[in-house]
Design an enzyme around this catalytic site. Structure first.
Site, PDB file in Angstrom:
ATOM      1  N   CYS A 105       0.820  -1.227   0.000  1.00 14.66           N
ATOM      2  CA  CYS A 105       0.000   0.000   0.000  1.00 14.66           C
ATOM      3  C   CYS A 105       0.845   1.265   0.000  1.00 14.66           C
ATOM      4  CB  CYS A 105      -0.947   0.003   1.196  1.00 14.66           C
ATOM      5  SG  CYS A 105      -1.906  -1.499   1.319  1.00 14.66           S
ATOM      6  N   HIS A 244      -2.807   6.817   3.933  1.00 12.31           N
ATOM      7  CA  HIS A 244      -3.329   5.591   3.318  1.00 12.31           C
ATOM      8  C   HIS A 244      -4.649   5.252   3.995  1.00 12.31           C
ATOM      9  CE1 HIS A 244      -3.894   1.641   1.894  1.00 12.31           C
ATOM     10  NE2 HIS A 244      -3.455   1.015   2.963  1.00 12.31           N
ATOM     11  N   ASN A 274     -10.083  -0.173   1.577  1.00  7.81           N
ATOM     12  CA  ASN A 274      -8.637  -0.104   1.373  1.00  7.81           C
ATOM     13  C   ASN A 274      -8.312  -0.526  -0.066  1.00  7.81           C
ATOM     14  OD1 ASN A 274      -5.893  -0.555   1.292  1.00  7.81           O
ATOM     15  ND2 ASN A 274      -5.801  -1.680   3.225  1.00  7.81           N
TER      16      ASN A 274
HETATM   17  O1  UT7 Z   1      -3.125  -1.614   3.959  1.00  7.49           O
HETATM   18  C1  UT7 Z   1      -2.585  -2.415   4.963  1.00  7.49           C
HETATM   19  C2  UT7 Z   1      -3.486  -3.575   5.101  1.00  7.49           C
HETATM   20  N1  UT7 Z   1      -4.170  -3.856   6.289  1.00  7.49           N
HETATM   21  C3  UT7 Z   1      -4.581  -3.063   7.293  1.00  7.49           C
HETATM   22  O2  UT7 Z   1      -4.343  -1.901   7.377  1.00  7.49           O
HETATM   23  C4  UT7 Z   1      -5.369  -3.725   8.372  1.00  7.49           C
HETATM   24  C5  UT7 Z   1      -4.949  -3.343   9.744  1.00  7.49           C
HETATM   25  N2  UT7 Z   1      -5.776  -3.978  10.728  1.00  7.49           N
HETATM   26  C6  UT7 Z   1      -7.074  -3.626  10.960  1.00  7.49           C
HETATM   27  O3  UT7 Z   1      -7.581  -2.726  10.332  1.00  7.49           O
HETATM   28  C7  UT7 Z   1      -7.810  -4.310  12.076  1.00  7.49           C
HETATM   29  O4  UT7 Z   1      -6.906  -5.119  12.802  1.00  7.49           O
HETATM   30  C8  UT7 Z   1      -9.005  -5.188  11.574  1.00  7.49           C
HETATM   31  C9  UT7 Z   1     -10.107  -4.276  11.064  1.00  7.49           C
HETATM   32  C10 UT7 Z   1      -8.558  -6.119  10.480  1.00  7.49           C
HETATM   33  C11 UT7 Z   1      -9.566  -5.980  12.736  1.00  7.49           C
HETATM   34  O5  UT7 Z   1      -9.944  -5.132  13.786  1.00  7.49           O
HETATM   35  P1  UT7 Z   1      -9.493  -5.464  15.283  1.00  7.49           P
HETATM   36  O6  UT7 Z   1     -10.064  -4.418  16.138  1.00  7.49           O
HETATM   37  O7  UT7 Z   1      -7.997  -5.599  15.275  1.00  7.49           O
HETATM   38  O8  UT7 Z   1     -10.254  -6.804  15.559  1.00  7.49           O
HETATM   39  P2  UT7 Z   1      -9.641  -8.237  15.917  1.00  7.49           P
HETATM   40  O9  UT7 Z   1      -8.813  -8.759  14.806  1.00  7.49           O
HETATM   41  O10 UT7 Z   1      -9.017  -8.106  17.252  1.00  7.49           O
HETATM   42  O11 UT7 Z   1     -10.934  -9.091  16.009  1.00  7.49           O
HETATM   43  C12 UT7 Z   1     -11.903  -8.870  17.004  1.00  7.49           C
HETATM   44  C13 UT7 Z   1     -13.018  -9.881  16.807  1.00  7.49           C
HETATM   45  C14 UT7 Z   1     -12.532 -11.311  16.620  1.00  7.49           C
HETATM   46  O12 UT7 Z   1     -13.424 -12.158  17.325  1.00  7.49           O
HETATM   47  P3  UT7 Z   1     -12.972 -12.803  18.718  1.00  7.49           P
HETATM   48  O13 UT7 Z   1     -11.760 -13.623  18.395  1.00  7.49           O
HETATM   49  O14 UT7 Z   1     -12.696 -11.646  19.618  1.00  7.49           O
HETATM   50  O15 UT7 Z   1     -14.179 -13.592  19.095  1.00  7.49           O
HETATM   51  C15 UT7 Z   1     -12.723 -11.543  15.127  1.00  7.49           C
HETATM   52  O16 UT7 Z   1     -12.976 -12.884  14.828  1.00  7.49           O
HETATM   53  O17 UT7 Z   1     -13.784  -9.546  15.647  1.00  7.49           O
HETATM   54  C16 UT7 Z   1     -13.931 -10.707  14.842  1.00  7.49           C
HETATM   55  N3  UT7 Z   1     -14.029 -10.298  13.455  1.00  7.49           N
HETATM   56  C17 UT7 Z   1     -15.195  -9.948  12.886  1.00  7.49           C
HETATM   57  N4  UT7 Z   1     -16.450  -9.890  13.357  1.00  7.49           N
HETATM   58  C18 UT7 Z   1     -17.411  -9.480  12.518  1.00  7.49           C
HETATM   59  C19 UT7 Z   1     -13.030 -10.191  12.554  1.00  7.49           C
HETATM   60  N5  UT7 Z   1     -13.541  -9.777  11.370  1.00  7.49           N
HETATM   61  C20 UT7 Z   1     -14.871  -9.628  11.565  1.00  7.49           C
HETATM   62  C21 UT7 Z   1     -15.931  -9.218  10.735  1.00  7.49           C
HETATM   63  N6  UT7 Z   1     -17.168  -9.161  11.250  1.00  7.49           N
HETATM   64  N7  UT7 Z   1     -15.733  -8.882   9.444  1.00  7.49           N
END
Ligand code: UT7
Length: 322
Positions: A105, A244, A274
């Site tokens: 990115c 970004h 994104n």
């Molecule tokens: O361009 C560079 C590329 N990537 C990025 O910039 C991504 C950077 N990371 C992020 O933006 C965030 O880490 C995410 C948006 C991907 C995730 O947010 P988070 O606040 O870090 O959530 P998490 O990964 O800690 O997940 C929290 C919960 C999990 O459930 P449990 O394990 O707590 O029960 C996930 O399974 O949310 C769950 N989860 C979802 N729930 C509903 C993950 N994806 C989803 C979803 N819908 N789409």
């Protein structure tokens, strides 16, 4: 500058029907409301082409006069030849060199920095820099951790020498030790395509969201400050930050570190998600379209992505200068 996005819109409620997610979760955790998704027969080249034609026309530059074409992408039409070469042929840039640049990115910022060096040394005068992606083609539509995040699009800019203003400074860096946080495991020489790699869904984006999140909030402010320092400027000199567009929480936390109020930070990720290397040029384009880029302003572009990579560029915006 030029911009292209597919017509097809995929909303959060559409995604609720595809994976176990909710509009509420996506909005609060990422800030994304909808994204554009390419048709099956629409490719990265198609979007790059459309954005490039607009950029050339806006700059009043003929494709035949281009010296170089750089296409930043992680979703090239083919592993080779380069999408930049396909674009060179399609727009008729007869005398231009062309190559793809892969820095996740951060790709567009990297591309601008490379172009700036050729211009600064006087070697080239007209360079087309494009950030173009069809991430939907490498997204696992069964993986709710990633499929809600990405979208397709392209942005392009024609760069050339200016008498006043332009790119004042930059910073770029990488940390390969974090490469596994965000990758597409199969399809390269490490893991060539086999029935097994396809069955194991290894030709899709794989991401440790938490790790990328932590890295992003740390590095965005840091790289912006490094670039500002090289231009002998401080955060108080920033008129507009174009970050970004990955996650609103990452953007807000970086803005806080840079002590920037909301109105000095451009955000459009609610519309596109994104779009990887296309996100910064699309944002820059829309900031200009919304009259947010004013004469004599300091604009800071800042990106991070797969690699891991990061980069920032400080621009002194002079209207009508060439
Ligand atoms: O361009 C560079 C590329 N990537 C990025 O910039 C991504 C950077 N990371 C992020 O933006 C965030 O880490 C995410 C948006 C991907 C995730 O947010 P988070 O606040 O870090 O959530 P998490 O990964 O800690 O997940 C929290 C919960 C999990 O459930 P449990 O394990 O707590 O029960 C996930 O399974 O949310 C769950 N989860 C979802 N729930 C509903 C993950 N994806 C989803 C979803 N819908 N789409």
């Amino acid at each position: 500058m030029g911009k292209a996005v597919p017509k097809n819109i995929l909303t959060n409620s559409d995604l609720e029907k595809m994976v176990d997610t909710t509009d509420e979760w996506i909005k609060t955790r990422t800030g994304i409301v909808e994204r554009r998704i390419a048709r099956d027969d629409e490719t990265t080249l198609d979007l790059a082409y459309e954005a490039s034609l607009e950029a050339l026309s806006a700059a009043g530059v003929s494709a035949e006069d281009l010296d170089l074409i750089i296409v930043a992408t992680v979703t090239p039409d083919m592993v080779f030849p380069a999408t930049a070469c396909m674009l060179q042929e399609k727009i008729g840039a007869r005398k231009a060199g062309a190559f793809d640049l892969e820095a996740g990115c951060s790709g567009f910022v990297y591309g601008m920095i490379v172009a700036d060096q050729f211009i600064r040394t006087g070697v080239y005068e007209k360079i087309l820099v494009v950030g173009a992606e069809t991430l939907s083609k490498i997204t696992d539509w069964q993986d709710r951790n990633t499929c809600v995040l990405f979208g397709d699009g392209a942005g392009a800019a024609v760069m050339g020498p200016v008498k006043k203003g332009g790119m004042l400074s930059f910073d770029m860096g990488s940390d390969g030790s974090g490469g596994k946080c965000l990758d597409m495991p199969a399809g390269g020489s490490l893991m060539p395509a086999t029935h097994e790699t396809v069955e194991k869904r290894l030709h899709y984006v794989r991401m440790d969201g938490n790790q990328v999140f932590k890295f992003a909030v740390k590095v965005m402010g840091k790289t912006a400050l490094e670039a500002l320092k090289k231009a002998e400027l401080g955060t108080e000199d920033i008129d507009l930050l174009i970050p970004h567009q990955a996650n609103i929480r990452i953007i807000e936390s970086s803005a806080k570190r840079l002590k920037l109020p909301d109105e000095k930070v451009f955000v459009n990720l609610e519309k596109y998600g994104n779009t990887s290397s296309a996100s910064i040029p699309i944002a820059l384009y829309e900031a200009k379209e919304q009259n947010l880029l004013k004469n004599d302003q300091i604009i800071v572009l800042v990106g991070f992505g797969a690699g891991l990579t990061w980069g920032a560029a400080v621009l002194h915006w002079i209207e009508g200068e060439s």
